[in-house]
Write a protein that holds these residues in place. Structure first.
Motif, PDB file in Angstrom:
ATOM      1  N   LEU A 178      -3.741  -2.135   9.935  1.00 57.45           N
ATOM      2  CA  LEU A 178      -3.022  -3.404   9.943  1.00 57.45           C
ATOM      3  C   LEU A 178      -1.530  -3.181   9.687  1.00 57.45           C
ATOM      4  O   LEU A 178      -0.669  -3.722  10.389  1.00 57.45           O
ATOM      5  N   ASN A 179      -1.226  -2.349   8.686  1.00 59.19           N
ATOM      6  CA  ASN A 179       0.175  -2.097   8.356  1.00 59.19           C
ATOM      7  C   ASN A 179       0.903  -1.377   9.491  1.00 59.19           C
ATOM      8  O   ASN A 179       2.045  -1.722   9.827  1.00 59.19           O
ATOM      9  N   ASP A 180       0.252  -0.382  10.085  1.00 63.40           N
ATOM     10  CA  ASP A 180       0.917   0.377  11.146  1.00 63.40           C
ATOM     11  C   ASP A 180       1.077  -0.465  12.409  1.00 63.40           C
ATOM     12  O   ASP A 180       2.076  -0.356  13.121  1.00 63.40           O
ATOM     13  N   THR A 181       0.096  -1.312  12.687  1.00 61.92           N
ATOM     14  CA  THR A 181       0.193  -2.204  13.838  1.00 61.92           C
ATOM     15  C   THR A 181       1.378  -3.159  13.680  1.00 61.92           C
ATOM     16  O   THR A 181       2.127  -3.393  14.631  1.00 61.92           O
ATOM     17  N   ASN A 182       1.545  -3.683  12.481  1.00 71.45           N
ATOM     18  CA  ASN A 182       2.694  -4.550  12.232  1.00 71.45           C
ATOM     19  C   ASN A 182       4.008  -3.783  12.334  1.00 71.45           C
ATOM     20  O   ASN A 182       4.987  -4.267  12.910  1.00 71.45           O
ATOM     21  N   ASP A 183       4.044  -2.564  11.780  1.00 74.60           N
ATOM     22  CA  ASP A 183       5.267  -1.759  11.815  1.00 74.60           C
ATOM     23  C   ASP A 183       5.668  -1.376  13.233  1.00 74.60           C
ATOM     24  O   ASP A 183       6.859  -1.247  13.536  1.00 74.60           O
ATOM     25  N   LEU A 184       4.668  -1.191  14.099  1.00 78.55           N
ATOM     26  CA  LEU A 184       4.937  -0.687  15.447  1.00 78.55           C
ATOM     27  C   LEU A 184       5.149  -1.788  16.483  1.00 78.55           C
ATOM     28  O   LEU A 184       5.349  -1.482  17.667  1.00 78.55           O
TER      29      LEU A 184
END
Length: 689
Positions: A178-184
């Protein structure tokens, strides 16, 4: 915290037991879980303390009555943790994961409880039980045995340690993703970089950027799967490349959100657990209690489909390269981020269809009411009334009351349509309240999607894929709404994993069914119906691009099997190398067709319930395609057909062997020919794009 101060500790006073989310605060969850754990353990101790010999009533029924508070709290929390996972909720989820795993093991590995269930199981043929009661005894005995209840104490101790650690790792995987999807999410400076998007799509990206404090810019979020709906329409090649590159890199960038070490530990511990339970691999352990029966059966199907799918994908790539060479001033070699864009050009040239141009006919509210709800009404006689007086867990979630044709209550349906940073990717259905005659409860189910919210005043215009997703997830919702069982163990979609996708896939058939399509596919401004000639051309494209679609799906299903076929003690150090070797083995290592989910963002199998079970979609599609043939041969969208499907399949929930239920509905086992024809994999199927 008392019942007076914690709303989770008492049954909700709202209709259908809908949790009173307006009163629930994050700090209520953990105390409620701890109380619920204690309560169910007391209930189980009361069962095992009974001195009389085990009976169906004093053992199985008592077990089914236990855990009512825990079910209520868990359904309320896990609905929120997947759909509105704020940092506070994520922290609770991380703390809760090992506690939940330990509690489940304390019950399913309880030696005294297992002895009592075993005794009832041994007398099964002598007892006067109805079909659901007999199946309940069989399933509890099978599931407890499968979980390790027959192991010795030392093995059980290690098994509990493994389960606790695996629950922690799965939670970490989902949080990282979830965090990486938001960051990317990909940020663009100028609207010209997103040429090809509709005004509604562009306003959605502007709104997303503004929500993150980037006024005047444009933010493209990433769906769970590798591709992106915008890739088919973006004219700027560099923009397409950036979006796909971001998608493919999730969870594998060597940062705090990298999932490589998390997933390899999950794989290693699952393999160890399988060996402890007497199985050569996690895949063998999982499939032993599914309709497939063994990894060999799964492998045979995947290999049989992979070769023709790969051949078709190669032919499709050749056709795409030809159109690039013929239409581009400076031709270039086709790459993965070009596939969807030039596929649409081929579709337009061959079938005169521009799927992006169809969006004005798929306004979300009309699709929902005049498509999804309309088809259910025609088939099953049910009606839907929005309950604006009932609030769900998030302001964006809407609540509908469902009634049968005679006015009797069916349950509540909750729809949470739009994407947000706190919602995990993909689309899903889950119960908020499960139906059970024993407990006197009716179902409350929710569908979550991740549609981009347009700017204020702009309509929500869906892609054809998003229409398909809505119909699909609503098929799960109908399964959850219609199942009528006595025991909570069998409620709703509690069926074998490789059967659960079947009802949802069947519901997709109504998307292009004339009576349904004519009712909902109306231009959002003019009200004009979708041109009949376009509809016919849409139907003619059923096998179009299926080499690509089938290959990317099979690649993911094969990766799942490959990871979970690893034996205990084996180590994998390089995730990318393992993926490449696995895909090469089945002939699906094709840089032009990335796997639908790469390992580091394969949430279905590393943080969801599909480990060694992602094959379920194609496995269930055999039943689905065969069922579609039955509907077509028997008059289609009729109450008689709907009632038969509802009563013999949806209505039984998990209270019957699923293949037996299918035979009861269909009159025979499913045949694979309709699936091969649908996907263009039969001898006469359409090869190439």
């Amino acid at each position: 915290m008392t019942e007076a101060t914690n709303p989770l500790l008492s049954p909700s006073a709202l209709p259908y037991g809908l949790p009173d989310y307006a009163a629930i605060r994050p700090e209520h969850y953990l105390p409620a879980f701890r109380r619920a754990f204690e309560e169910q353990l007391r209930e189980v101790r009361a069962i095992t303390a009974v001195r009389s010999m085990p009976t169906f009533e004093n053992t199985l029924v008592a077990l089914e009555r236990s855990g009512e508070l825990l079910d209520r709290v868990a359904h309320a929390f896990y609905t929120v943790s997947s759909a509105d996972a704020t940092p506070e909720i994520q922290a609770i989820d991380e703390e809760l994961a090992p506690l939940m795993a330990a509690h489940e093991d304390a019950i399913r590995l309880d030696s005294q409880l297992y002895w009592r269930v075993s005794q009832v199981h041994a007398q099964l043929d002598e007892l006067e039980l109805d079909a659901e009661q007999r199946y309940l005894v069989q399933r509890h005995f099978r599931e407890m045995t499968h979980a390790g209840a027959a192991l010795d104490d030392e093995a059980k101790t290690r098994l509990t340690e493994l389960n606790k650690r695996l629950s922690t790792l799965s939670t970490a995987f989902e949080k990282n993703l979830l965090n990486d999807t938001n960051d990317l999410a990909v940020l663009f400076d100028d609207a010209s970089e997103l040429d090809g998007l509709t005004s509604g799509e562009l306003s959605a990206t502007a709104r997303a950027a503004s929500d993150r404090g980037e006024d005047g810019r444009f933010l493209v979020g990433l769906p769970l799967f590798s591709g992106h709906p915008y890739l088919s329409s973006l004219t700027v090649r560099e923009s397409r490349r950036r979006i796909l590159e971001a998608s493919l890199s999730r969870g594998s960038r060597g940062n705090a959100n990298d999932n490589g070490a998390v997933l390899t530990e999950i794989v290693r511990l699952r393999a160890e657990r399988a060996a402890l339970l007497g199985y050569p691999s996690h895949a063998a352990y999982i499939t032993a209690d599914e309709t497939a029966g063994s990894p060999d059966a799964v492998e045979r199907m995947l290999r049989d489909l992979a070769a023709p799918a790969a051949r078709n994908a190669s032919r499709e790539a050749e056709a795409l390269q030809e159109i690039i060479d013929a239409t581009e001033p400076d031709p270039f070699a086709l790459e993965a981020h070009d596939w969807a864009f030039y596929t649409e050009k081929v579709r337009q040239a061959r079938y005169d269809i521009d799927t992006a141009a169809l969006r004005p006919w798929f306004e979300a509210e009309r699709v929902l009411r005049d498509g999804v709800f309309f088809a259910a009404g025609q088939l099953y006689g049910v009606g839907f009334t929005e309950r604006e007086d009932l609030g769900a867990y998030h302001p964006g979630a809407r609540v509908f009351e469902v009634h049968d044709a005679d006015g009797s209550a069916v349950g509540l349906y909750v729809l949470d349509l739009y994407t947000r940073d706190s919602k995990r990717g993909g689309a899903w259905m889950n119960p908020i309240v499960s139906q059970s005659a024993l407990r006197g409860t009716l179902p409350v189910v929710v569908n979550n999607l991740n549609v981009a919210r347009p700017g204020d005043g702009d309509p929500t215009l869906l892609t054809l894929d998003e229409v398909t997703t809505l119909f699909h997830e609503f098929g799960h919702a109908l399964h959850g709404l219609f199942a009528r069982v006595t025991y909570p163990h069998f409620a709703g979609t509690n069926v074998f994993r490789d059967f659960v996708e079947f009802p949802s896939q069947v519901n997709e058939m109504w998307i292009l069914w004339s009576e349904v399509l004519d009712n909902y596919a109306r231009h959002f401004e003019t009200g004009e119906p979708l041109d009949a000639a376009i509809v016919e051309r849409l139907r003619a494209t059923e096998a179009f691009d299926q080499g690509h679609a089938t290959s990317e799906y099979l690649a993911a299903a094969w990766l799942d099997q490959a990871w979970h076929s690893i034996a205990a003690g084996a180590e994998v150090d390089d995730v990318a190398a393992f993926e490449a070797a696995a895909l090469s083995d089945i002939g699906l290592l094709n840089p032009l067709v990335p796997t639908r989910y790469s390992s580091t963002y394969f949430a279905h199998v590393f943080s969801g319930g599909y480990s060694a079970g992602y094959y379920s979609y194609i496995w269930s599609e055999v039943l689905d395609a065969d069922t579609v043939e039955w509907f077509r041969s028997n008059g289609g969208l009729t109450r008689a057909n709907g009632d038969r499907f509802r009563q013999r399949l949806l209505g039984v929930g998990g209270s019957k062997d699923p293949l037996e239920a299918y035979r009861d509905f269909r009159g025979r086992d499913a045949e694979i020919a309709p699936l091969l024809k649908r996907r263009g994999l039969d001898a006469d199927g359409a090869a190439g794009v």
